[in-house]
Design a protein around this motif. Structure first.
Motif, PDB file in Angstrom:
ATOM      1  N   GLY A 173       0.767  -1.326   0.173  1.00 50.80           N
ATOM      2  CA  GLY A 173      -0.146  -0.079  -0.036  1.00 50.80           C
ATOM      3  C   GLY A 173       0.851   1.298   0.129  1.00 50.80           C
ATOM      4  N   TYR A 174       0.420   2.209   0.809  1.00 54.16           N
ATOM      5  CA  TYR A 174       1.002   3.587   0.684  1.00 54.16           C
ATOM      6  C   TYR A 174       1.186   3.980   2.144  1.00 54.16           C
ATOM      7  CZ  TYR A 174      -0.593   3.033  -3.852  1.00 54.16           C
ATOM      8  OH  TYR A 174      -0.967   2.518  -4.952  1.00 54.16           O
ATOM      9  N   GLY A 175       2.577   4.354   2.524  1.00 52.22           N
ATOM     10  CA  GLY A 175       2.844   4.740   3.975  1.00 52.22           C
ATOM     11  C   GLY A 175       2.348   3.398   4.812  1.00 52.22           C
ATOM     12  N   ASP A 234      -2.100  -0.597   4.241  1.00 51.43           N
ATOM     13  CA  ASP A 234      -1.925  -1.739   3.294  1.00 51.43           C
ATOM     14  C   ASP A 234      -3.201  -1.604   2.362  1.00 51.43           C
ATOM     15  OD1 ASP A 234       0.532  -2.653   3.670  1.00 51.43           O
ATOM     16  OD2 ASP A 234      -0.399  -4.539   4.961  1.00 51.43           O
ATOM     17  N   ILE A 235      -3.096  -1.736   1.353  1.00 51.30           N
ATOM     18  CA  ILE A 235      -4.446  -1.741   0.391  1.00 51.30           C
ATOM     19  C   ILE A 235      -4.553  -3.169  -0.217  1.00 51.30           C
ATOM     20  CG2 ILE A 235      -5.154  -0.820  -2.054  1.00 51.30           C
ATOM     21  CD1 ILE A 235      -4.901   1.239   0.136  1.00 51.30           C
ATOM     22  N   LEU A 236      -3.552  -3.901  -0.413  1.00 48.50           N
ATOM     23  CA  LEU A 236      -3.585  -5.285  -1.064  1.00 48.50           C
ATOM     24  C   LEU A 236      -3.341  -6.065   0.358  1.00 48.50           C
ATOM     25  CD1 LEU A 236      -1.275  -5.237  -4.003  1.00 48.50           C
ATOM     26  CD2 LEU A 236      -3.784  -4.905  -3.922  1.00 48.50           C
ATOM     27  N   PRO A 281     -13.633  -3.293  -9.146  1.00 47.08           N
ATOM     28  CA  PRO A 281     -14.109  -1.800  -9.128  1.00 47.08           C
ATOM     29  C   PRO A 281     -12.932  -0.926  -8.829  1.00 47.08           C
ATOM     30  CG  PRO A 281     -14.884  -3.293  -7.255  1.00 47.08           C
ATOM     31  CD  PRO A 281     -14.135  -4.088  -8.050  1.00 47.08           C
ATOM     32  N   ASN A 282     -13.602   0.177  -8.884  1.00 47.16           N
ATOM     33  CA  ASN A 282     -12.489   1.375  -8.721  1.00 47.16           C
ATOM     34  C   ASN A 282     -12.050   1.348  -7.127  1.00 47.16           C
ATOM     35  OD1 ASN A 282     -14.646   3.385 -10.545  1.00 47.16           O
ATOM     36  ND2 ASN A 282     -12.854   3.276 -11.096  1.00 47.16           N
ATOM     37  N   GLY A 283     -10.629   1.510  -7.153  1.00 52.50           N
ATOM     38  CA  GLY A 283     -10.177   1.690  -5.754  1.00 52.50           C
ATOM     39  C   GLY A 283      -9.962   0.211  -5.107  1.00 52.50           C
ATOM     40  N   ALA A 284     -10.223  -1.140  -5.834  1.00 54.37           N
ATOM     41  CA  ALA A 284      -9.764  -2.383  -5.519  1.00 54.37           C
ATOM     42  C   ALA A 284      -8.647  -2.646  -5.037  1.00 54.37           C
ATOM     43  CB  ALA A 284     -10.543  -3.276  -6.679  1.00 54.37           C
ATOM     44  N   GLY A 285      -7.439  -1.862  -5.821  1.00 51.75           N
ATOM     45  CA  GLY A 285      -6.189  -2.062  -5.550  1.00 51.75           C
ATOM     46  C   GLY A 285      -5.678  -2.619  -6.856  1.00 51.75           C
ATOM     47  N   LYS A 286      -6.105  -2.462  -7.877  1.00 54.20           N
ATOM     48  CA  LYS A 286      -5.763  -3.118  -9.303  1.00 54.20           C
ATOM     49  C   LYS A 286      -4.242  -2.320  -9.567  1.00 54.20           C
ATOM     50  CE  LYS A 286      -9.132  -2.083 -11.608  1.00 54.20           C
ATOM     51  NZ  LYS A 286     -10.024  -1.341 -10.630  1.00 54.20           N
ATOM     52  N   SER A 287      -4.160  -1.024  -9.555  1.00 54.15           N
ATOM     53  CA  SER A 287      -3.260  -0.254  -9.929  1.00 54.15           C
ATOM     54  C   SER A 287      -2.016  -0.524  -8.866  1.00 54.15           C
ATOM     55  CB  SER A 287      -3.205   1.574 -10.135  1.00 54.15           C
ATOM     56  OG  SER A 287      -4.309   1.438 -11.144  1.00 54.15           O
ATOM     57  N   THR A 288      -2.466  -0.434  -7.533  1.00 51.16           N
ATOM     58  CA  THR A 288      -1.480  -0.815  -6.482  1.00 51.16           C
ATOM     59  C   THR A 288      -0.649  -2.168  -6.760  1.00 51.16           C
ATOM     60  OG1 THR A 288      -2.875   0.408  -5.259  1.00 51.16           O
ATOM     61  CG2 THR A 288      -1.334  -0.843  -4.230  1.00 51.16           C
ATOM     62  N   LEU A 289      -1.442  -3.340  -7.346  1.00 54.02           N
ATOM     63  CA  LEU A 289      -1.134  -4.549  -7.518  1.00 54.02           C
ATOM     64  C   LEU A 289       0.218  -4.301  -8.596  1.00 54.02           C
ATOM     65  CD1 LEU A 289      -0.679  -7.423  -7.180  1.00 54.02           C
ATOM     66  CD2 LEU A 289      -2.405  -7.616  -9.206  1.00 54.02           C
ATOM     67  N   PRO A 329       2.253   2.672 -17.124  1.00 57.19           N
ATOM     68  CA  PRO A 329       1.171   3.006 -15.789  1.00 57.19           C
ATOM     69  C   PRO A 329       0.046   3.684 -16.358  1.00 57.19           C
ATOM     70  CG  PRO A 329       3.492   4.203 -15.764  1.00 57.19           C
ATOM     71  CD  PRO A 329       3.438   3.663 -17.210  1.00 57.19           C
ATOM     72  N   GLN A 330      -1.290   3.787 -15.546  1.00 55.40           N
ATOM     73  CA  GLN A 330      -2.192   4.234 -15.944  1.00 55.40           C
ATOM     74  C   GLN A 330      -2.266   5.614 -16.662  1.00 55.40           C
ATOM     75  OE1 GLN A 330      -5.276   3.099 -12.914  1.00 55.40           O
ATOM     76  NE2 GLN A 330      -6.574   5.079 -13.676  1.00 55.40           N
ATOM     77  N   GLY A 331      -2.967   6.213 -17.419  1.00 56.82           N
ATOM     78  CA  GLY A 331      -2.874   7.555 -18.114  1.00 56.82           C
ATOM     79  C   GLY A 331      -1.910   7.489 -19.107  1.00 56.82           C
ATOM     80  N   GLU A 335      -7.695  -3.856 -16.701  1.00 55.14           N
ATOM     81  CA  GLU A 335      -8.746  -3.231 -17.498  1.00 55.14           C
ATOM     82  C   GLU A 335      -9.814  -3.027 -17.148  1.00 55.14           C
ATOM     83  OE1 GLU A 335      -8.065  -1.382 -20.762  1.00 55.14           O
ATOM     84  OE2 GLU A 335     -10.083  -1.784 -20.375  1.00 55.14           O
ATOM     85  N   GLN A 336     -10.715  -1.924 -17.308  1.00 52.69           N
ATOM     86  CA  GLN A 336     -11.992  -1.666 -16.850  1.00 52.69           C
ATOM     87  C   GLN A 336     -13.051  -2.441 -17.923  1.00 52.69           C
ATOM     88  OE1 GLN A 336     -12.964  -0.312 -14.222  1.00 52.69           O
ATOM     89  NE2 GLN A 336     -11.763   1.241 -13.409  1.00 52.69           N
ATOM     90  N   ASN A 337     -12.460  -2.338 -19.288  1.00 47.95           N
ATOM     91  CA  ASN A 337     -13.423  -2.944 -20.202  1.00 47.95           C
ATOM     92  C   ASN A 337     -13.334  -4.674 -20.067  1.00 47.95           C
ATOM     93  OD1 ASN A 337     -14.573  -0.567 -21.744  1.00 47.95           O
ATOM     94  ND2 ASN A 337     -12.405  -0.096 -21.627  1.00 47.95           N
TER      95      ASN A 337
HETATM   96  N1  LIG Z   1      -0.273   7.207  -3.969  1.00 45.01           N
HETATM   97  C1  LIG Z   1      -1.130   6.870  -3.178  1.00 45.01           C
HETATM   98  N2  LIG Z   1      -1.230   7.252  -1.918  1.00 45.01           N
HETATM   99  C2  LIG Z   1      -2.206   7.052  -0.932  1.00 45.01           C
HETATM  100  N3  LIG Z   1      -3.502   6.143  -1.324  1.00 45.01           N
HETATM  101  C3  LIG Z   1      -3.381   5.821  -2.559  1.00 45.01           C
HETATM  102  C4  LIG Z   1      -2.438   6.105  -3.669  1.00 45.01           C
HETATM  103  N4  LIG Z   1      -2.748   5.655  -4.749  1.00 45.01           N
HETATM  104  C5  LIG Z   1      -3.836   4.781  -4.487  1.00 45.01           C
HETATM  105  N5  LIG Z   1      -4.168   4.851  -3.179  1.00 45.01           N
HETATM  106  C6  LIG Z   1      -5.526   4.358  -2.466  1.00 45.01           C
HETATM  107  O1  LIG Z   1      -5.460   3.012  -2.713  1.00 45.01           O
HETATM  108  C7  LIG Z   1      -6.734   2.490  -2.975  1.00 45.01           C
HETATM  109  C8  LIG Z   1      -6.487   1.507  -4.447  1.00 45.01           C
HETATM  110  O2  LIG Z   1      -6.212   2.444  -5.457  1.00 45.01           O
HETATM  111  P1  LIG Z   1      -5.856   1.834  -6.793  1.00 45.01           P
HETATM  112  O3  LIG Z   1      -5.544   2.910  -7.542  1.00 45.01           O
HETATM  113  O4  LIG Z   1      -4.815   0.608  -6.723  1.00 45.01           O
HETATM  114  O5  LIG Z   1      -7.221   1.324  -7.281  1.00 45.01           O
HETATM  115  P2  LIG Z   1      -7.715   0.728  -8.610  1.00 45.01           P
HETATM  116  O6  LIG Z   1      -8.308  -0.675  -8.531  1.00 45.01           O
HETATM  117  O7  LIG Z   1      -6.585   0.910  -9.461  1.00 45.01           O
HETATM  118  O8  LIG Z   1      -8.780   1.832  -8.893  1.00 45.01           O
HETATM  119  P3  LIG Z   1      -9.290   2.531 -10.591  1.00 45.01           P
HETATM  120  O9  LIG Z   1     -10.130   1.482 -11.099  1.00 45.01           O
HETATM  121  O10 LIG Z   1      -9.883   3.723 -10.048  1.00 45.01           O
HETATM  122  O11 LIG Z   1      -8.150   2.621 -11.179  1.00 45.01           O
HETATM  123  C9  LIG Z   1      -7.651   3.618  -3.201  1.00 45.01           C
HETATM  124  O12 LIG Z   1      -8.465   3.660  -1.889  1.00 45.01           O
HETATM  125  C10 LIG Z   1      -6.634   4.797  -3.473  1.00 45.01           C
HETATM  126  O13 LIG Z   1      -7.209   5.874  -2.619  1.00 45.01           O
END
Ligand SMILES: Nc1ncnc2c1ncn2[C@@H]1O[C@H](COP(=O)(O)OP(=O)(O)OP(=O)(O)O)[C@@H](O)[C@H]1O
Ligand SMILES: [Mg+2]
Length: 248
Positions: free
Chosen positions: A15-17, A20-22, A39-47, A86-88, A194-196
């Motif tokens: 996670g961050y700091g 933990d997100i995962l 879904p949004n915020g699930a932690g996909k990008s974090t993985l 990365p995303q974007g 992927e969202q799609n």
């Molecule tokens: N740099 C960061 N610092 C702190 N929290 C973060 C950071 N990046 C993401 N988060 C938090 O981690 C959680 C998961 O975010 P993540 O970006 O992994 O989700 P995601 O599944 O990729 O969502 P999306 O579909 O919106 O891209 C969210 O609650 C988000 O707010």
């Protein structure tokens, strides 16, 4: 470790700091395309970020064949054969296609970099035709292809891609996802977010559903497309195979 595993993620907490997100992800990535949906915020990008050393990992391991990726710097990750889109869109819009590809090759010795960029042009005719054009003048889909091409310059074994079709029109989205599939067919293992979901799973060998930082479901692309549990949430209605829904 499974014999055909390219990447093995075990009990990953990241996670961050202090947060933990995962919460303990186990994942085996094999040759082909593996897609992560959720879904949004699930932690996909974090993985993806955790695999690439850009999130704070508190527990677990990430192995590429025999190499422990969590011990490597970004530069060493590239050398070990991992690339990350990365995303974007994040290429350099005021630089030409050629200059963007050179940026992708900046960790390589000069001669190797020249050869790598030239082989990218052989592979992506679209980019070859536009090498002097500013990246910012390309269409959204072309920019995404450029992004992927920049990451392929270092000849990775594993490509991590976060939402390649973000913001693209439906036809362009298909073109970009077809390109991802074709990259994998040329021997680069792909782990993609992927969202799609439907479009992505149709082109995937394996799919994983992430919810609240945990793996909720996984299976082959076709199995997930036919999974009634996914239909309403992620696939925009009925599952692909009517019989699968009719069996309920
Ligand atoms: N740099 C960061 N610092 C702190 N929290 C973060 C950071 N990046 C993401 N988060 C938090 O981690 C959680 C998961 O975010 P993540 O970006 O992994 O989700 P995601 O599944 O990729 O969502 P999306 O579909 O919106 O891209 C969210 O609650 C988000 O707010
Ligand atoms: Mg994301």
């Amino acid at each position: 470790m499974e014999p055909d595993a390219v990447l093995t993620v075990s009990d990953l907490h990241a996670g961050y700091g202090d947060l933990d997100i995962l919460h303990g992800i186990d994942l085996t990535v094999r040759h082909g395309v593996t897609t992560v949906i959720g879904p949004n915020g699930a932690g996909k990008s974090t993985l993806l970020k955790a695999i690439f050393g850009m999130a704070n990992t508190t527990k677990g391991t990430v192995y590429l064949s025999g190499t422990d990726l969590l011990r490597l710097s970004n530069r060493r990750l590239l050398a070990a054969g991992v690339s990350f889109v990365p995303q974007g869109r994040c290429n350099f819009p005021r630089m030409s296609v050629q200059e963007n590809l050179e940026m992708g090759a900046f960790t390589l010795p000069q001669r190797q970099a020249r050869e790598a960029v030239s082989s990218i042009y052989d592979r992506f005719e679209l980019l070859s035709a536009k090498r002097e054009q500013l990246a910012g003048e390309l269409s959204g889909g072309q920019q995404q292809v450029l992004e992927m091409a920049m990451s392929l310059v270092t000849s990775p074994r594993l490509l991590l891609i976060d939402e390649p079709s973000l913001g693209l029109a439906p036809m362009t989205l298909k073109m970009v996802l077809d390109e991802v599939k074709s990259i994998s067919e040329q021997g680069v293992t792909v782990l993609m977010v992927e969202q799609n979901a439907r479009q992505a799973l149709e082109r995937s060998d394996w799919g994983v559903v992430l919810e609240l930082g945990r793996k909720a479901l996984e299976g082959t692309g076709p199995d997930l497309l036919n999974d009634a549990r996914l239909a309403d949430l992620y696939l925009g209605g009925a599952a692909l195979s009517e019989t699968a829904v009719g069996d309920e």
